[in-house]
Write an enzyme that holds these catalytic residues in place. Structure first.
Site, PDB file in Angstrom:
ATOM      1  N   ALA A  59     -18.169 -10.819   4.731  1.00  0.00           N
ATOM      2  CA  ALA A  59     -18.919 -10.992   5.901  1.00  0.00           C
ATOM      3  C   ALA A  59     -19.944 -12.279   5.742  1.00  0.00           C
ATOM      4  O   ALA A  59     -19.992 -13.142   6.597  1.00  0.00           O
ATOM      5  CB  ALA A  59     -19.739  -9.821   6.222  1.00  0.00           C
ATOM      6  N   GLN A 209      -8.352  -6.373  -1.987  1.00  0.00           N
ATOM      7  CA  GLN A 209      -9.397  -6.934  -2.435  1.00  0.00           C
ATOM      8  C   GLN A 209      -9.968  -6.547  -3.437  1.00  0.00           C
ATOM      9  O   GLN A 209     -11.099  -7.111  -4.405  1.00  0.00           O
ATOM     10  CB  GLN A 209     -10.453  -7.073  -1.160  1.00  0.00           C
ATOM     11  N   ASP A 249     -20.045  -4.742   6.658  1.00  0.00           N
ATOM     12  CA  ASP A 249     -19.807  -6.012   7.510  1.00  0.00           C
ATOM     13  C   ASP A 249     -20.382  -6.004   8.879  1.00  0.00           C
ATOM     14  O   ASP A 249     -20.634  -7.049   9.585  1.00  0.00           O
ATOM     15  CB  ASP A 249     -18.118  -6.090   7.997  1.00  0.00           C
ATOM     16  N   LYS A 260     -15.114  -2.216   4.994  1.00  0.00           N
ATOM     17  CA  LYS A 260     -13.694  -2.020   4.766  1.00  0.00           C
ATOM     18  C   LYS A 260     -13.118  -0.711   4.849  1.00  0.00           C
ATOM     19  O   LYS A 260     -13.616   0.127   4.412  1.00  0.00           O
ATOM     20  CB  LYS A 260     -13.242  -2.936   3.439  1.00  0.00           C
TER      21      LYS A 260
HETATM   22  O1  MRU Z   1     -11.707  -9.160   3.200  1.00  0.00           O
HETATM   23  P1  MRU Z   1     -12.542  -8.844   4.269  1.00  0.00           P
HETATM   24  O2  MRU Z   1     -13.215 -10.054   4.846  1.00  0.00           O
HETATM   25  O3  MRU Z   1     -11.742  -8.276   5.425  1.00  0.00           O
HETATM   26  O4  MRU Z   1     -13.478  -7.898   3.919  1.00  0.00           O
HETATM   27  C1  MRU Z   1     -14.893  -7.850   4.220  1.00  0.00           C
HETATM   28  C2  MRU Z   1     -15.484  -7.321   2.874  1.00  0.00           C
HETATM   29  O5  MRU Z   1     -15.436  -8.278   1.889  1.00  0.00           O
HETATM   30  C3  MRU Z   1     -15.881  -5.859   2.366  1.00  0.00           C
HETATM   31  O6  MRU Z   1     -15.960  -5.122   3.720  1.00  0.00           O
HETATM   32  C4  MRU Z   1     -17.139  -5.982   1.887  1.00  0.00           C
HETATM   33  O7  MRU Z   1     -17.441  -4.821   1.189  1.00  0.00           O
HETATM   34  C5  MRU Z   1     -18.325  -6.637   3.062  1.00  0.00           C
HETATM   35  S1  MRU Z   1     -18.717  -8.262   2.851  1.00  0.00           S
HETATM   36  C6  MRU Z   1     -19.694  -8.516   1.305  1.00  0.00           C
END
Ligand code: MRU
Length: 375
Positions: A59, A209, A249, A260
Site C-alpha cells: 500500500a 508475498q 491496505d 491481504k
Molecule cells: O501485494 P499487494 O500490494 O497486493 O498486497 C498489499 C500488501 O503488501 C499487504 O496487504 C500488506 O500487508 C499491507 S501493505 C504494507
C-alpha cells in the site's frame, strides 16, 4: 546482488529510487525472490503497468509510485495543463482499488498541483512525490520504534524463555514501503536491539508475498520459518505464537482493517487463543471517509493468479484453464479482533481503538477528508 555498485546497493533497502526527475528505479517484485532485477520506469504507462502487475506493490509503495507516475506524466507532456493532470490522476487511480494510500497520494498531488500554472507543475510534482516518499520512510521508522515497545510487551512472557514468536502475513517490509516496512519495521528494530525472536511467515497464496518476506528476513539475518497459510491456525492453537503482526491496505475509522486475503483467518484464530493481533500502518492508510470495513472495496484479481504459480523455473500451471476460480485479494478483519494499531503517532489500543484513531486525524489540508483525487 553480487558485484553491485554502491548506487545499486541502495535498491537493496529501497524498493523505489527516484532518479533526476525523469525516471524511477524499482526492484521488480514479480521476479523476487528468484531474481533481483532492477527496472527503470520513465513514463505514466510504465508506472501504471508496474502497479497493475505487482512489480511495485504494498500500500505505501503504491501511493509513492503513483505520485511519481503523475510527475512523469506532467514532465513528458508538451503542456502540463488541467486535462493532462486529470487524465494522469484518473489513470493511476484506476490501477488498484483497495489500498487507500494510492487515492491519498493522488489527492495530495492534485491539491498541490491544480492551483499552479502548467509551466510550474512538473517540477512541483516531482518535489511532492519525493516528499511523499521521504515522509513514508520517516513514518515507517517511527512505526518501528513504537512497534518495538509493543513487541517487548509481548516478549519473554514465559513459554520456557523461548525466542519471541511473531507471526506475519503477506509482505509488509521495506519492499512494500519507502523504507523499513510497516509490520516488519518493529521486527527490524527488535533485531537491531538484539531481541531473541523468530518470525512465522505465511506463504500468502496465491501470489506468495510471504516469499518476499522470507527473502527480506533472510537478508537481514532474522530467524524465520515459512509455513503454508493453512498452518497458521494450528500454530496459534498450540501456543507457538506470541503476537500476530500484519500491515494494512485500508483502515476504517471504526478500526476495521483491510489487509491481504487470509489475514482475517489469522485474526480469528488469534482471538480464539488470546494472542494479540496487531496491525502496523502509516496514518495515510486510514480512510477518514470510511466509517466501516463493509465500505472498503475488495480487489478481485485475475483467476490465472491461482491457475499459475511462479517458481524459480518460471510460471507453472497448477489448475486447468477451465477451472473456475475466485481470487479476492483482500479481506476485512473487524475491529473487535484487533488488539492494537501502530502508526507513526503511536499505538491505538483495542479498548479505545476508534477514539485513538480519531486523535490521529490530520488537520485541514490535502491529507484530510476523502481520498479521491478530487480531494
Ligand atoms: O501485494 P499487494 O500490494 O497486493 O498486497 C498489499 C500488501 O503488501 C499487504 O496487504 C500488506 O500487508 C499491507 S501493505 C504494507
Amino acid at each position: 546482488m553480487t558485484g553491485a555498485t554502491q548506487d545499486e546497493m541502495l535498491l537493496e533497502l529501497r524498493a523505489l529510487v527516484p532518479e533526476a526527475s525523469n525516471c524511477v528505479r524499482i526492484l521488480d517484485q514479480t521476479e523476487l525472490p528468484w531474481r533481483v532485477r532492477e527496472r527503470r520506469l520513465d513514463s505514466l504507462d510504465a508506472v501504471v503497468e508496474a502497479i497493475r502487475t505487482l512489480a511495485v506493490r504494498g500500500a505505501p509503495l503504491i501511493g509513492a509510485a503513483a505520485a511519481f507516475g503523475c510527475a512523469l506524466a506532467l514532465s513528458r507532456a508538451a503542456r502540463a495543463d488541467d486535462g493532462v493532470l486529470a487524465q494522469a490522476l484518473a489513470t493511476l487511480a484506476a490501477t488498484r482499488p483497495t489500498a487507500v494510500n494510492l487515492q491519498w497520494a493522488l489527492a495530495r498531488m492534485a491539491a498541490r498541483l491544480r492551483p499552479l500554472p502548467p509551466s510550474a507543475r512538473a517540477e512541483a510534482a516531482w518535489a511532492e512525490a519525493q516528499a511523499i516518499l521521504d515522509e513514508d520512510a520517516a513514518s515507517c521508522a517511527a512505526i518501528g520504534r513504537h512497534g518495538l515497545a509493543l513487541l517487548l510487551e509481548c516478549g519473554g512472557s514465559g513459554h520456557d524463555r523461548r525466542p519471541l514468536q511473531i507471526m506475519t502475513h503477506c509482505n509488509a517490509g521495506w519492499l512494500a514501503t519507502a523504507a523499513y516496512g510497516t509490520a516488519l519495521a518493529p521486527v527490524y528494530a527488535a533485531h537491531a536491539r538484539g531481541v531473541d525472536m523468530h518470525v512465522w511467515v505465511s506463504e500468502t497464496r496465491p501470489r506468495n508475498q510471504g516469499l518476499l518476506t522470507a527473502w527480506e528476513l533472510a537478508r537481514a539475518g532474522v530467524a524465520h520459518t515459512l509455513v503454508a497459510d493453512s498452518a497458521a491456525g494450528w500454530l496459534l492453537a498450540t501456543g507457538q505464537v506470541d503476537i500476530v503482526l500484519v500491515g494494512a491496505d485500508r483502515i476504517a475509522t471504526n478500526g476495521d482493517v483491510a489487509n491481504k486475503i487470509g489475514t482475517y483467518l489469522k485474526a480469528l484464530a488469534a482471538g480464539d487463543r488470546g494472542v494479540p493481533f496487531c496491525v502496523a500502518a502509516p496514518i495515510a492508510t486510514i480512510d477518514w471517509a470510511c466509517t466501516h470495513g463493509d465500505a472498503i472495496p475488495i480487489e478481485a484479481r485475475d483467476g490465472d493468479e491461482l491457475r499459475w504459480q511462479s517458481s524459480a523455473e518460471g510460471p507453472v500451471r497448477v489448475a486447468g484453464a477451465d477451472t473456475a476460480v475466485a481470487n479476492p485479494a483482500f479481506d476485512i478483519t473487524p475491529a473487535r479482533l484487533v488488539t492494537a494499531i501502530i502508526s507513526e503517532r503511536g499505538i491505538a489500543r483495542a479498548a479505545r481503538l476508534a477514539a485513538d484513531l480519531a486523535a490521529w486525524r490530520p488537520g485541514d489540508g490535502p491529507a484530510r477528508g476523502g481520498h479521491g483525487p478530487g480531494g
